[in-house]
Write an enzyme that holds these catalytic residues in place. Structure first.
Site, PDB file in Angstrom:
ATOM      1  CG  ASP A 189      -1.953   1.133   1.150  1.00  0.00           C
ATOM      2  OD1 ASP A 189      -1.800   2.033   0.301  1.00  0.00           O
ATOM      3  OD2 ASP A 189      -2.904   1.106   1.941  1.00  0.00           O
ATOM      4  CG  HIS A 241      -0.837   5.506   4.667  1.00  0.00           C
ATOM      5  ND1 HIS A 241      -1.777   5.768   5.635  1.00  0.00           N
ATOM      6  CD2 HIS A 241      -1.509   4.918   3.640  1.00  0.00           C
ATOM      7  CE1 HIS A 241      -2.963   5.340   5.234  1.00  0.00           C
ATOM      8  NE2 HIS A 241      -2.824   4.829   4.024  1.00  0.00           N
ATOM      9  CB  ILE A 283      -2.999   8.845   9.121  1.00  0.00           C
ATOM     10  CG1 ILE A 283      -3.516   8.449   7.732  1.00  0.00           C
ATOM     11  CG2 ILE A 283      -3.410  10.275   9.469  1.00  0.00           C
ATOM     12  CD1 ILE A 283      -5.043   8.462   7.612  1.00  0.00           C
ATOM     13  N   GLY A 325      -4.953   2.033   7.950  1.00  0.00           N
ATOM     14  CA  GLY A 325      -5.966   1.358   8.736  1.00  0.00           C
ATOM     15  C   GLY A 325      -5.732  -0.143   8.815  1.00  0.00           C
TER      16      GLY A 325
END
Length: 285
Positions: free
Chosen positions: A188, A193, A208, A211
């Site tokens: 990913d 991120h 961030i 998830g």
């Protein structure tokens, strides 16, 4: 219109071959925080190829490509800005234990499109199997801000009910400052991120955590704490992403034993126990 629900739902499924190796599994486990302490026998189940057990959440990165929440954006009828996309939820059904290395066929399609008024939610379903039969089925809920309002079905709206009583176990895990940079090597590469400028454009103060990294960290805690470290006991795992995690924060993972499942909530300690994962259930044998 950026999302054509009829076209997305009518599109032919996409089928392709995926493969993974011991090294991919080891990298994933390190990306979700395995290996601390490095010589702990319980951690070596995740970090040493000669005794490797595959955490079922590895299914979300198997094959090394982008996750379902990203792949769904390239499906027919979907044309949206990545900066307006959030991962709303994730569910996984495990049909049998994941092998530490293998080749399989993955078939993906948009299984549902919901109109939430101010946003759209797409459900990307992927079914994976090999010569011995089905391996797993996963669903990613793709939340797209600003793309609702066309009059479509709203879809499920039930809010998760918080578990009652005191949790059976509470575990805290610190997210390393570089955790998102390591986890993204499993496939990913969303700049949200890693790139501060992109994160700012998406409305965040800084990059961030993925998830699905929090998702994997949480499952590992449940397996290690309540399932005796036996990854083969996991039958299903679903959650809703209720809030973000920033690298460097501490996760507080609360667990309640249930009939055939563990109920879980996850919060960010440093932000007043801000919710991170809700409606989380790990089904097990």
């Amino acid at each position: 219109m950026p999302i054509d629900a009829a076209q997305a739902l009518a599109a032919e499924p996409r089928t392709g071959e995926i493969s993974w190796s011991h090294g991919d599994v080891l990298l994933y486990h390190l990306g979700i925080g395995a290996g601390l302490p490095a010589t702990d026998p319980g951690e070596l189940r995740y970090t040493l190829e000669t005794r490797l057990h595959v955490l079922p959440s590895f299914a979300t990165v198997a094959g090394g490509g982008p996750p379902g929440v990203i792949r769904g954006l390239s499906m027919p009828g979907v044309d949206v800005d990545l900066a307006r996309v959030l991962h709303g939820g994730q569910s996984l059904t495990v049909h049998r234990p994941l092998p530490a290395a293998g080749t399989a066929t993955a078939t993906s399609r948009i299984a549902a499109v919901y109109d939430k008024g101010t946003a759209a939610v797409l459900v990307m379903r992927t079914q994976v199997g090999d010569g011995d039969g089905p391996l797993w089925t996963d669903e990613a809920e793709i939340f797209v801000r600003g793309e609702g309002g066309w009059g479509g079905a709203r879809g499920p709206s039930a809010r998760p009910v918080a578990p009652a009583g005191e949790p059976d176990r509470v575990v805290e895990r610190t997210v390393r400052e570089d955790q998102a940079l390591l986890y993204r090597l499993s496939g990913d590469r969303n700049p949200l991120h890693a790139d501060p400028e992109f994160a700012g454009r998406a409305g965040f103060d800084r990059p961030i955590l993925h998830g699905l990294c929090t998702y994997g960290m949480t499952l590992k805690v449940v397996v290690d704490t309540l399932l005796g470290g036996d990854v083969a006991r996991v039958r299903s795992y679903g959650t809703r992403f209720a809030g973000v995690v920033y690298p460097g924060e501490t996760l507080r993972i609360r667990m309640w034993r249930g009939d055939g499942g563990v109920l879980v909530t996850v919060s960010a300690v440093e932000r007043g126990d801000a919710p991170v994962l809700t409606g989380t259930v790990v089904g097990h044998a």
